[in-house]
Design a protein around this motif. Structure first.
Motif, PDB file in Angstrom:
ATOM      1  N   LYS A  73      11.484  -5.139  -0.317  1.00 49.19           N
ATOM      2  CA  LYS A  73      11.296  -5.454   1.098  1.00 49.19           C
ATOM      3  C   LYS A  73      10.659  -6.826   1.244  1.00 49.19           C
ATOM      4  CE  LYS A  73      12.523  -1.299   2.330  1.00 49.19           C
ATOM      5  NZ  LYS A  73      13.929  -1.082   2.423  1.00 49.19           N
ATOM      6  N   ILE A  74      11.087  -7.548   2.252  1.00 49.71           N
ATOM      7  CA  ILE A  74      10.547  -8.881   2.508  1.00 49.71           C
ATOM      8  C   ILE A  74       9.686  -8.830   3.766  1.00 49.71           C
ATOM      9  CG2 ILE A  74      11.123 -11.266   3.095  1.00 49.71           C
ATOM     10  CD1 ILE A  74      13.753 -10.844   1.537  1.00 49.71           C
ATOM     11  N   SER A  75       8.472  -9.322   3.644  1.00 47.46           N
ATOM     12  CA  SER A  75       7.577  -9.412   4.791  1.00 47.46           C
ATOM     13  C   SER A  75       7.992 -10.614   5.639  1.00 47.46           C
ATOM     14  CB  SER A  75       6.138  -9.600   4.299  1.00 47.46           C
ATOM     15  OG  SER A  75       5.289  -9.920   5.367  1.00 47.46           O
ATOM     16  N   VAL A  76       8.078 -10.418   6.938  1.00 46.52           N
ATOM     17  CA  VAL A  76       8.411 -11.516   7.852  1.00 46.52           C
ATOM     18  C   VAL A  76       7.104 -12.056   8.422  1.00 46.52           C
ATOM     19  CG1 VAL A  76       9.657 -12.173   9.944  1.00 46.52           C
ATOM     20  CG2 VAL A  76      10.632 -10.453   8.396  1.00 46.52           C
ATOM     21  N   SER A  77       6.833 -13.320   8.165  1.00 48.81           N
ATOM     22  CA  SER A  77       5.598 -13.956   8.608  1.00 48.81           C
ATOM     23  C   SER A  77       5.675 -14.369  10.071  1.00 48.81           C
ATOM     24  CB  SER A  77       5.318 -15.193   7.755  1.00 48.81           C
ATOM     25  OG  SER A  77       5.115 -14.828   6.409  1.00 48.81           O
ATOM     26  N   HIS A  78       4.526 -14.650  10.638  1.00 46.93           N
ATOM     27  CA  HIS A  78       4.410 -15.188  12.000  1.00 46.93           C
ATOM     28  C   HIS A  78       4.169 -16.694  11.916  1.00 46.93           C
ATOM     29  CE1 HIS A  78       3.722 -10.989  12.943  1.00 46.93           C
ATOM     30  NE2 HIS A  78       3.712 -11.261  14.226  1.00 46.93           N
ATOM     31  N   THR A  79       4.639 -17.405  12.916  1.00 43.69           N
ATOM     32  CA  THR A  79       4.350 -18.833  13.021  1.00 43.69           C
ATOM     33  C   THR A  79       4.327 -19.260  14.477  1.00 43.69           C
ATOM     34  OG1 THR A  79       4.961 -21.076  12.307  1.00 43.69           O
ATOM     35  CG2 THR A  79       6.772 -19.578  12.820  1.00 43.69           C
ATOM     36  N   THR A  80       3.598 -20.343  14.728  1.00 43.31           N
ATOM     37  CA  THR A  80       3.568 -20.915  16.076  1.00 43.31           C
ATOM     38  C   THR A  80       4.520 -22.095  16.209  1.00 43.31           C
ATOM     39  OG1 THR A  80       1.693 -22.332  15.485  1.00 43.31           O
ATOM     40  CG2 THR A  80       1.188 -20.180  16.488  1.00 43.31           C
ATOM     41  N   ARG A  81       5.196 -22.474  15.134  1.00 44.40           N
ATOM     42  CA  ARG A  81       6.139 -23.584  15.252  1.00 44.40           C
ATOM     43  C   ARG A  81       7.401 -23.116  15.953  1.00 44.40           C
ATOM     44  NH1 ARG A  81      10.523 -23.209  12.179  1.00 44.40           N
ATOM     45  NH2 ARG A  81      10.478 -22.421  10.062  1.00 44.40           N
ATOM     46  N   LEU A  82       8.152 -24.057  16.466  1.00 43.66           N
ATOM     47  CA  LEU A  82       9.415 -23.747  17.135  1.00 43.66           C
ATOM     48  C   LEU A  82      10.461 -23.366  16.088  1.00 43.66           C
ATOM     49  CD1 LEU A  82       9.542 -26.646  19.753  1.00 43.66           C
ATOM     50  CD2 LEU A  82       8.924 -24.233  20.138  1.00 43.66           C
TER      51      LEU A  82
ATOM     52  N   VAL B 270      16.297 -16.987  13.228  1.00 44.14           N
ATOM     53  CA  VAL B 270      16.330 -15.866  14.162  1.00 44.14           C
ATOM     54  C   VAL B 270      14.941 -15.244  14.231  1.00 44.14           C
ATOM     55  CG1 VAL B 270      17.350 -13.598  14.615  1.00 44.14           C
ATOM     56  CG2 VAL B 270      18.755 -15.423  13.614  1.00 44.14           C
ATOM     57  N   ASP B 271      14.433 -15.068  15.455  1.00 46.80           N
ATOM     58  CA  ASP B 271      13.134 -14.438  15.647  1.00 46.80           C
ATOM     59  C   ASP B 271      13.167 -13.011  15.105  1.00 46.80           C
ATOM     60  OD1 ASP B 271      10.443 -14.372  16.712  1.00 46.80           O
ATOM     61  OD2 ASP B 271      11.222 -13.033  18.244  1.00 46.80           O
ATOM     62  N   GLY B 272      12.161 -12.673  14.297  1.00 47.47           N
ATOM     63  CA  GLY B 272      12.077 -11.338  13.713  1.00 47.47           C
ATOM     64  C   GLY B 272      12.795 -11.213  12.383  1.00 47.47           C
ATOM     65  N   VAL B 273      13.593 -12.210  12.037  1.00 53.22           N
ATOM     66  CA  VAL B 273      14.301 -12.209  10.752  1.00 53.22           C
ATOM     67  C   VAL B 273      13.692 -13.266   9.838  1.00 53.22           C
ATOM     68  CG1 VAL B 273      16.516 -12.593   9.583  1.00 53.22           C
ATOM     69  CG2 VAL B 273      16.442 -11.357  11.769  1.00 53.22           C
ATOM     70  N   ASP B 274      13.667 -14.505  10.319  1.00 54.38           N
ATOM     71  CA  ASP B 274      13.102 -15.601   9.524  1.00 54.38           C
ATOM     72  C   ASP B 274      11.588 -15.681   9.694  1.00 54.38           C
ATOM     73  OD1 ASP B 274      15.652 -16.892   8.510  1.00 54.38           O
ATOM     74  OD2 ASP B 274      16.018 -16.830  10.667  1.00 54.38           O
ATOM     75  N   TYR B 275      11.140 -15.560  10.912  1.00 56.78           N
ATOM     76  CA  TYR B 275       9.725 -15.535  11.299  1.00 56.78           C
ATOM     77  C   TYR B 275       9.627 -14.763  12.598  1.00 56.78           C
ATOM     78  CZ  TYR B 275       8.355 -19.419   8.182  1.00 56.78           C
ATOM     79  OH  TYR B 275       8.089 -20.201   7.097  1.00 56.78           O
ATOM     80  N   PHE B 276       8.410 -14.376  12.936  1.00 61.04           N
ATOM     81  CA  PHE B 276       8.103 -13.965  14.300  1.00 61.04           C
ATOM     82  C   PHE B 276       7.512 -15.207  14.947  1.00 61.04           C
ATOM     83  CE2 PHE B 276       7.888  -9.827  12.128  1.00 61.04           C
ATOM     84  CZ  PHE B 276       8.794  -9.127  12.906  1.00 61.04           C
ATOM     85  N   PHE B 277       8.217 -15.796  15.894  1.00 70.73           N
ATOM     86  CA  PHE B 277       7.784 -17.020  16.557  1.00 70.73           C
ATOM     87  C   PHE B 277       6.913 -16.637  17.749  1.00 70.73           C
ATOM     88  CE2 PHE B 277      11.725 -18.002  14.351  1.00 70.73           C
ATOM     89  CZ  PHE B 277      11.357 -19.131  13.637  1.00 70.73           C
ATOM     90  N   VAL B 278       5.646 -17.048  17.704  1.00 67.76           N
ATOM     91  CA  VAL B 278       4.683 -16.655  18.736  1.00 67.76           C
ATOM     92  C   VAL B 278       3.921 -17.885  19.235  1.00 67.76           C
ATOM     93  CG1 VAL B 278       4.404 -14.311  17.798  1.00 67.76           C
ATOM     94  CG2 VAL B 278       2.847 -16.129  17.053  1.00 67.76           C
ATOM     95  N   SER B 279       3.275 -17.711  20.376  1.00 74.16           N
ATOM     96  CA  SER B 279       2.440 -18.778  20.939  1.00 74.16           C
ATOM     97  C   SER B 279       1.135 -18.897  20.155  1.00 74.16           C
ATOM     98  CB  SER B 279       2.120 -18.470  22.402  1.00 74.16           C
ATOM     99  OG  SER B 279       1.284 -17.312  22.469  1.00 74.16           O
ATOM    100  N   ASP B 280       0.450 -20.003  20.335  1.00 75.59           N
ATOM    101  CA  ASP B 280      -0.873 -20.175  19.723  1.00 75.59           C
ATOM    102  C   ASP B 280      -1.819 -19.062  20.184  1.00 75.59           C
ATOM    103  OD1 ASP B 280       0.106 -22.508  18.606  1.00 75.59           O
ATOM    104  OD2 ASP B 280      -1.460 -23.801  19.438  1.00 75.59           O
ATOM    105  N   GLU B 281      -1.756 -18.744  21.467  1.00 68.65           N
ATOM    106  CA  GLU B 281      -2.641 -17.724  22.019  1.00 68.65           C
ATOM    107  C   GLU B 281      -2.413 -16.370  21.352  1.00 68.65           C
ATOM    108  OE1 GLU B 281      -0.671 -19.752  23.930  1.00 68.65           O
ATOM    109  OE2 GLU B 281      -2.273 -21.123  24.538  1.00 68.65           O
ATOM    110  N   LYS B 282      -1.138 -15.993  21.191  1.00 65.76           N
ATOM    111  CA  LYS B 282      -0.806 -14.723  20.536  1.00 65.76           C
ATOM    112  C   LYS B 282      -1.275 -14.735  19.087  1.00 65.76           C
ATOM    113  CE  LYS B 282       1.259 -10.754  19.753  1.00 65.76           C
ATOM    114  NZ  LYS B 282       0.696  -9.499  20.210  1.00 65.76           N
ATOM    115  N   PHE B 283      -1.060 -15.847  18.393  1.00 68.02           N
ATOM    116  CA  PHE B 283      -1.457 -15.947  16.992  1.00 68.02           C
ATOM    117  C   PHE B 283      -2.970 -15.788  16.857  1.00 68.02           C
ATOM    118  CE2 PHE B 283      -2.211 -17.495  12.804  1.00 68.02           C
ATOM    119  CZ  PHE B 283      -1.041 -17.241  12.098  1.00 68.02           C
ATOM    120  N   LEU B 284      -3.718 -16.477  17.698  1.00 70.27           N
ATOM    121  CA  LEU B 284      -5.179 -16.388  17.641  1.00 70.27           C
ATOM    122  C   LEU B 284      -5.659 -14.973  17.950  1.00 70.27           C
ATOM    123  CD1 LEU B 284      -6.060 -19.814  19.273  1.00 70.27           C
ATOM    124  CD2 LEU B 284      -6.235 -19.183  16.846  1.00 70.27           C
TER     125      LEU B 284
END
Length: 84
Positions: free
Chosen positions: A34-43, A49-63
């Motif tokens: 299984k591969i863990s999908v990381s979060h990032t604030t970059r575009l 694809v969101d949820g496949v390559d990364y979970f793309f989130v805002s700075d506020e959500k990440f913090l």
């Protein structure tokens, strides 16, 4: 290690050196890998694809996720956050 135990494998290296290629090859050979999908604030890049390559989130959500202790590790690299 006993049969049936899980292990965590961490691949860490600079961007663009082949981590994704290696993990896809391992996943092809070992169906339970299984591969863990990381979060990032970059575009996202055009092919990501969101949820496949990364979970793309805002700075506020990440913090907020940091505050909730949701990451094994996290770092700010250049102007973006990354976390697993």
């Amino acid at each position: 290690m006993q049969s049936g135990e899980n292990i965590m494998v961490i691949l860490s290296s600079p961007s663009g050196v082949g981590k994704t290629t290696i993990t896809k090859k391992i996943q092809q050979k070992y169906q339970t890998f299984k591969i863990s999908v990381s979060h990032t604030t970059r575009l996202p890049r055009s092919n990501e694809v969101d949820g496949v390559d990364y979970f793309f989130v805002s700075d506020e959500k990440f913090l907020q996720l940091i505050k909730e202790n949701k990451f094994y590790e996290h770092a700010k690299i250049f102007d973006n956050y990354y976390g697993t």
